[in-house]
Design a protein around this motif. Structure first.
Motif, short mmCIF file in Angstrom:
data_model
loop_
_atom_site.label_atom_id
_atom_site.label_comp_id
_atom_site.label_asym_id
_atom_site.label_seq_id
_atom_site.Cartn_x
_atom_site.Cartn_y
_atom_site.Cartn_z
N ARG A 450 0.94 -1.46 -0.13
CA ARG A 450 -0.21 -0.06 0.05
C ARG A 450 0.89 1.24 -0.01
NH1 ARG A 450 -2.33 -0.56 5.29
NH2 ARG A 450 -3.11 1.60 4.89
N LEU A 451 0.32 2.08 -0.38
CA LEU A 451 1.15 3.46 -0.73
C LEU A 451 0.53 4.50 0.08
CD1 LEU A 451 1.87 3.37 -4.70
CD2 LEU A 451 3.57 2.71 -2.95
N LEU A 452 1.20 4.89 1.20
CA LEU A 452 0.93 6.08 1.87
C LEU A 452 1.99 7.07 1.71
CD1 LEU A 452 -0.09 4.68 5.58
CD2 LEU A 452 -1.61 5.29 3.45
N GLY A 453 1.38 8.58 1.94
CA GLY A 453 2.33 9.66 1.54
C GLY A 453 1.97 10.48 2.65
N ILE A 454 3.10 11.25 3.03
CA ILE A 454 2.87 12.21 4.36
C ILE A 454 3.71 13.49 3.71
CG2 ILE A 454 3.51 13.00 6.74
CD1 ILE A 454 4.14 9.79 6.98
N GLY A 455 2.87 14.41 3.28
CA GLY A 455 3.33 15.68 2.83
C GLY A 455 3.46 16.96 3.80
N VAL A 456 4.43 17.69 3.73
CA VAL A 456 4.33 18.80 4.56
C VAL A 456 4.74 20.08 3.88
CG1 VAL A 456 5.73 19.92 6.53
CG2 VAL A 456 5.33 17.33 6.74
N ALA A 457 4.13 20.89 4.02
CA ALA A 457 4.52 22.52 3.62
C ALA A 457 4.69 23.33 4.97
CB ALA A 457 3.71 22.94 2.45
N PHE A 458 5.45 24.36 4.66
CA PHE A 458 5.54 25.29 5.68
C PHE A 458 5.77 26.52 4.99
CE2 PHE A 458 6.71 28.08 9.00
CZ PHE A 458 6.45 27.40 10.27
N PHE A 459 4.75 27.60 4.99
CA PHE A 459 4.61 28.82 4.20
C PHE A 459 5.01 30.14 5.05
CE2 PHE A 459 0.73 30.76 5.71
CZ PHE A 459 0.07 29.88 6.14
N THR A 460 5.61 30.97 4.59
CA THR A 460 5.34 32.23 4.85
C THR A 460 4.97 33.30 4.08
OG1 THR A 460 7.57 31.98 6.43
CG2 THR A 460 6.84 34.18 5.75
N GLU A 461 3.87 33.97 4.38
CA GLU A 461 3.38 34.95 3.25
C GLU A 461 3.74 36.36 3.58
OE1 GLU A 461 -0.94 34.95 1.90
OE2 GLU A 461 -0.99 34.54 3.87
N VAL A 462 3.64 36.97 2.54
CA VAL A 462 3.66 38.63 2.71
C VAL A 462 2.55 39.02 2.32
CG1 VAL A 462 5.11 38.55 0.69
CG2 VAL A 462 5.12 40.80 2.16
N VAL A 463 1.64 39.86 3.23
CA VAL A 463 0.42 40.32 2.90
C VAL A 463 0.32 41.79 3.73
CG1 VAL A 463 -0.54 38.00 2.88
CG2 VAL A 463 -0.75 39.38 4.88
N GLY A 464 -0.95 42.07 3.49
CA GLY A 464 -1.25 43.50 4.36
C GLY A 464 -0.75 44.67 3.68
N ALA A 465 -0.78 44.94 2.21
CA ALA A 465 0.02 45.70 1.70
C ALA A 465 -0.85 47.29 1.93
CB ALA A 465 0.12 45.67 -0.12
N GLY A 466 -0.12 48.16 1.84
CA GLY A 466 1.56 48.70 1.86
C GLY A 466 2.25 48.34 3.24
N HIS A 467 3.43 49.01 2.99
CA HIS A 467 3.22 50.60 2.92
C HIS A 467 3.13 51.35 1.60
CE1 HIS A 467 7.64 49.82 2.31
NE2 HIS A 467 7.29 48.90 3.03
N GLY A 468 2.59 52.18 1.77
CA GLY A 468 2.30 53.20 0.53
C GLY A 468 3.50 53.46 -0.46
#
Lengths: 782, 313
Positions: A450-468
């Motif tokens: 049987r084929l099980l997979g464990i995937g991980v992702a760790f994200f860092t976002e940049v949001v909330g624009a600006g500064h103007g």
């Protein structure tokens, strides 16, 4: 007096105020608006991807009873409206005059007494085309012999649009040269579509007597749209009123201005009656702002298991007009956040854009300007590196995270990460998942075939624009605004420059006022979307409403609180310095019984003021944030693959998010679940593709697949909370986190099930067909 | 030189329409609507309009086609008000499915368990709950979409289509009913009044396996299996395939190979191989031909195991 738990400020999962009308069918969407004498507009779209228009004969359509006008590009050109500027400084045809450049492009419009008649009349417009070869990929577009798509632009001799770069080329090359391992990944993030359930549309009502143009439209950014209308159509801005009523989902799709809005407004101006245009699903899917369509190559340099450099090459398929919605100086949006959550000392991003015979408008589908593509690439690349190095993917991440003590951290591409504790979020996700036990289970399952997979992702976002200073839309600085009017009886109206499309602003922003002023959230009415009635703002997208407008709401509350202090001192006959604030009231230091509530103060603001103080308890604040915000999270997915059919089923999905302080945790969790669902859709099934002739495949919901409740995995959510140090409430924005972070987690899980056999990449959407072919290639297929 | 009218029809249905007319629609063209209360009255109307009329039952295929203006009948004959077309019952050892029986009716019916298991397994896999609540089995069969599920299930079990026309009633074996994609042996003035299955056999079981990209999508591949046992060996086997041919495909060679065989692994594997050979899949957005053929094999094996176990229990 109301006590804190009744006021329901920060941290209370109160039910959404707006839902009472939505679930009872009492919302008011553009389609619900009907004005006396209103006409209906329908658009004729190009059936082919690339052709010269030989002739357009509208006579049969004009002769149909009930047809009031047929508008062509020629007529628009007489009013200098055949072309309009895009949000990326290019031009886009409103109605085609010379050529059609993508299938679905707007060619003509019928204005009629009913939508049925307008649809009938479309079939009576005769257009003669001289077919041209279609360009369907950016690689093909950049070949020297490729047909020139934009022959309308003076000096444009190829399909090349731009070159853009970020980071340090030399330092990156040095890191690659000195690396003991370079891991490469080439992957394609396919074209997908925000596909809000409400398509775009408007009712344009230009009053022939007053000249006032009232345009009800599906807009995520009504104020910016008003200014653009003024600049494009030459209408005086004070005579334009944009009303964005209830919006049935946006996800970035309702940031740009589309030809339908412009033609309907022009038609109303010329005819002198209101004109309604409601886009159908196919029109939405084939002509409005798509997302992604990014060909990406990443090279990660490693030395002793530490990431030392990252080089990225990008090729962007921009369609027939360069209409990405993004800050002016960033041609690839904020893709250069691509170093992600890792301390990579050197990085270099090179990107190239090309015209193709496809729909224009690379909007950010629930993502802050191409942060999704960046997050996907780095998280897939790091996973690949782990397999190549033979180390656990989590261990490699842990070893390379930007550490909490490094905050604030300046990334190699120039972002200043303000806060974060990445190991804590990752550890919480691993603990919820039971990571180590799952790895043993995976090994045991493999023994059984049987084929099980464990995937991980760790994200860092940049949001909330600006500064103007750094960030703008079409030159308009990305600040935002809040105007608060506290009435004599202590009830309040909060007016905002942003526009909810389902995010729950009416509740969340009420809670911000409740927290800051102690006015119960039920007593605050939040108004948005009407440019005549709200302060100027840049709108809702890029997870910016809470970071920017939310901060503005806090700040104006605090300003009014200072005025309230003066009134309280007057009422209590003490110096304002002797007063202390607690939620909802001022009391005299040392004698908490001598107090006045915010409601008492509001009444006094109109009835009993100290000398020299202006009447009223009202004000407006324009907030320009000092920095972006950087939400992050750890996502983990467990899948099992059917070796006979290639189907993959999500068994577990754990999502730990850190979006700082949560104002309404229920709404935040709803946002996260929605994003995880869209992320799953993108990973598993959403796709806009084209055949060699440029015909769009994905033009209805039978072909453009969205996950239903049936397919959607069950989500297990977790939370850490490192407040944003510069936001008045510590909030970072959350609307897009899950769409940004989750696609890589799903794909990594599928790849993880096959990695032992050497599989490194399957491009999205990861269909069962593709998985089965991958299985067959490595001898794992049943 | 081409015009909006001459750009050829190719490819997918909505897109073809799009290329022909330069726009798809959510507004149907004008039509007349009739709601007869008897089959005779319905037939009169059908005769009057000839092939310009369409029969409306659940409307789950026809109405979307009309909204996209792929179909533009000038008259709709709604049979929903005709009494006596909604029977779902066993008569003389055969199941009779009336013209107004919905997919949801089948999903809920206890009749469709056990010997009629192939039908019972199909009902909940048809499209999505909204379609199942309104769409009808007979309507789906009359629509003759090669990606329709009922065609395979009924071919595997054995069935005939009962049609009523100006010259009276006739029963058309299902094998002869579909002549191609969306094409049937039905005359313009005929109405399907019911579908009648074969006798499933005293010890029988069946199932339907469907691979779909999401709920509500048409089958990438579907395999319907019906097995009846005769003293421990396979008496009759029915195997039919969805989505891998111009009509639902009856895997005759696989069926013949199983008749009289012991229900063991070898027989199952051989039948699955033959079923895969009978498939005529095409490469499309749902997958490659090679992939679909393999799924037919895998599903036939899995389906036969389930059906045999059900028949043995």
């Amino acid at each position: 007096m109301a006590v804190a738990h009744e006021i329901r400020g920060l941290g209370h999962s109160v039910r959404r105020k707006e839902d009472a009308r939505f679930i009872r069918g009492k919302g008011n969407y553009v389609e619900d608006i009907s004005l006396p004498g209103m006409l209906h507009l329908e658009l004729l779209r190009s059936p082919v991807a690339h052709a010269r228009i030989v002739s357009i004969d509208t006579s049969r359509a004009e002769a149909l009873p009930g047809v009031v006008a047929v508008v062509t590009g020629e007529l628009m050109a007489q009013h200098s409206l055949a072309w309009m500027p895009t949000l990326s400084g290019d031009t886009q045809a409103v109605l085609a005059t010379d050529k059609v450049r993508f299938q679905g492009q707007e060619i003509a419009a019928v204005v009629a007494e009913s939508a049925y008649i307008a649809k009938d009349a479309l079939e009576l417009i005769d257009v003669e085309y001289d077919l041209l070869p279609a360009v369907t990929s950016p690689q093909q577009a950049l070949e020297p012999a490729a047909p020139l798509i934009r022959d309308d632009k003076e000096g444009q001799e190829s399909n090349h649009i731009y070159d853009w770069e970020a980071g340090d080329k030399e330092a990156t090359e040095k890191a690659l040269a000195e690396a003991d391992k370079i891991v490469e990944l080439e992957t394609f993030y396919p074209r997908c579509h925000p596909a809000p359930l409400e398509c775009c549309g408007c009712v344009a009502d230009v009053n022939p007597a007053t000249g006032k143009a009232t345009i009800y439209m599906t807009s995520q950014a009504p104020h910016a749209h008003r200014t653009l209308f003024a600049l494009v159509a030459g209408l005086p801005e004070h005579q334009i009123r944009i009303v964005s009523p209830d919006i049935g989902g946006g996800f970035g799709n309702k940031v740009p201005i589309y030809p339908g809005y412009v033609v309907a407004t022009a038609a109303s101006l010329l005819i002198g009656r209101p004109v309604k245009w409601i886009e159908d699903r196919t029109g939405n899917l084939i002509s409005t702002g798509f997302a992604r369509d990014y060909h990406m190559k990443g090279e990660l340099a490693l030395k002793d298991g530490k990431m030392t450099g990252l080089r990225v090459n990008l090729l962007s398929d921009n369609g027939a007009f360069f209409a990405d919605a993004q800050p002016t100086k960033f041609k690839a949006g904020l893709f250069h956040i691509v170093t992600g959550s890792y301390d990579i000392p050197a990085a270099h991003v090179v990107t190239k854009g090309a015209y193709t015979n496809k729909a224009p408008g690379g909007v950010a589908y629930r993502c802050s300007f191409r942060v999704t593509e960046a997050s996907y690439l780095i998280e897939r690349l790091v996973q690949t590196a782990a397999y190549e190095l033979g180390v656990d993917p989590v261990e490699l991440r842990m070893k390379n995270f930007v550490q909490p003590e490094q905050m604030p951290y300046e990334s190699a591409t120039g972002f200043l990460y303000d806060s974060g504790d990445y190991p804590a979020a990752m550890n919480l996700a691993l603990e919820k998942l039971g990571y180590d036990e799952l790895r043993s289970e995976q090994a045991a399952a493999r023994e059984e075939g049987r084929l099980l997979g464990i995937g991980v992702a760790f994200f860092t976002e940049v949001v909330g624009a600006g500064h103007g200073k750094e960030y703008d839309i079409a030159g308009l600085r990305m600040f935002d605004s809040a105007e608060l009017r506290v009435h004599p009886t202590g009830k309040a109206i909060l007016k905002l420059g942003v526009r909810s499309q389902g995010q729950g602003h009416e509740t969340t922003f009420g809670q911000i006022i409740a927290h800051e002023l102690g006015i119960p959230y039920e007593d605050v009415e939040v108004q948005e979307g009407d440019t005549d009635n709200t302060p100027y703002g840049l709108g809702t997208y890029a997870s910016r409403s809470t970071p920017v407008a939310g901060a503005a709401a806090s700040m104006i509350s605090r300003e009014l609180r200072e005025k309230a202090r003066k009134i309280a001192g007057h009422l209590l006959e003490v110096s304002e310095d002797d007063l202390e604030w607690e939620t909802g009231r001022f009391f005299v230091k040392g004698s908490p019984d001598r107090a006045v509530t915010i409601q008492d103060i509001a009444f006094a603001a109109y009835t009993n003021l100290p000398d020299g103080l202006q009447a009223g308890l009202e004000g407006v604040h324009y907030y320009d944030p000092p920095n972006m915000t950087f939400p992050y999270g750890a996502y983990a997915v467990v899948v099992e693959i059917d070796r006979g059919t290639g189907e993959w089923r999500v068994q577990r999905m754990v999502a730990v998010d850190d979006c700082g302080v949560r104002i309404n945790p229920m709404i935040v969790e709803g946002q996260i679940m929605g994003g995880l669902t869209e992320g799953y859709g993108i990973a598993a099934m959403e796709l806009i593709t084209f055949d060699d002739d440029g015909n769009c495949i994905g033009s209805t919901f039978m072909d453009y697949l969205l996950p239903t409740a049936w397919e959607t995995p069950v989500f297990e959510l977790g939370e850490t909370s490192v407040p944003s140090p510069h936001h008045p409430l510590g909030a970072k924005g959350v609307g897009e986190s899950a769409t940004v972070g989750s696609p890589a987690a799903y794909v990594n899980a599928v790849i993880d099930a096959l990695a032992h056999a050497g599989v490194r990449n399957i491009d999205m959407p990861v269909t069962s067909d593709k998985v089965w072919h991958a299985l067959a290639e490595v001898g794992l297929a049943e | 030189m081409v015009t909006n009218d001459t750009i050829g029809p190719r490819g997918r249905r909505s897109n073809r329409r799009f290329r022909e007319r330069g726009g798809v629609s959510v507004y149907p063209a004008t039509f007349e609507y009739f709601a007869p209360t008897s089959v005779d009255e319905a037939l009169d109307t059908l005769e009057r309009f000839g092939d310009e009329a369409k029969v409306l039952a659940g409307g789950q295929s026809l109405i979307p086609l009309m909204k996209l203006r792929i179909a533009a009948p000038s008259a709709l004959v709604d049979i929903g008000r005709i009494d006596g077309l909604d029977a779902l019952e066993e008569r003389d050892g055969r199941l009779e499915i009336g013209a107004l029986v919905t997919h949801a009716d089948c999903e809920k019916s206890d009749l469709l368990r056990g010997r009629y298991g192939v039908l019972g397994a199909t009902a909940p896999l048809v499209s999505d709950p909204i379609v199942r609540n309104r769409g009808t089995v007979c309507g789906s069969v009359a629509h003759a979409d090669p990606q329709g599920d009922w065609g395979s299930a009924l071919l595997a079990l054995g069935a005939e289509v009962v049609a009523q026309g100006p010259d009276g009633e006739r029963a058309i074996p299902l094998e002869d009913f579909c002549s191609g994609p969306f094409m049937t042996a039905l005359e313009p003035a005929e109405i399907v009044t019911s579908i009648r299955t074969a006798d499933p056999g005293p010890r029988a079981g069946g199932t339907y396996l469907k691979l779909e990209r999401k709920v509500g999508d048409f089958a990438t591949v579907g395999v319907a299996v019906h097995v009846s046992l005769d003293n421990g060996t396979i008496g009759r086997a029915g195997i039919a395939l969805t989505g891998v041919g111009p009509t639902n495909v009856k895997a005759t060679a696989a069926e013949d190979a199983l008749a009289g065989a012991a229900p063991d692994d070898d027989a199952i594997a051989e039948a699955a191989r033959l079923a895969a050979e009978a498939a005529q899949p095409l490469d499309d957005v749902r997958g490659s031909a090679e992939y679909k053929r393999n799924v037919v094999r895998v599903y036939t094996e899995r389906g036969l195991r389930t059906a045999i176990a059900a028949a043995q229990s």
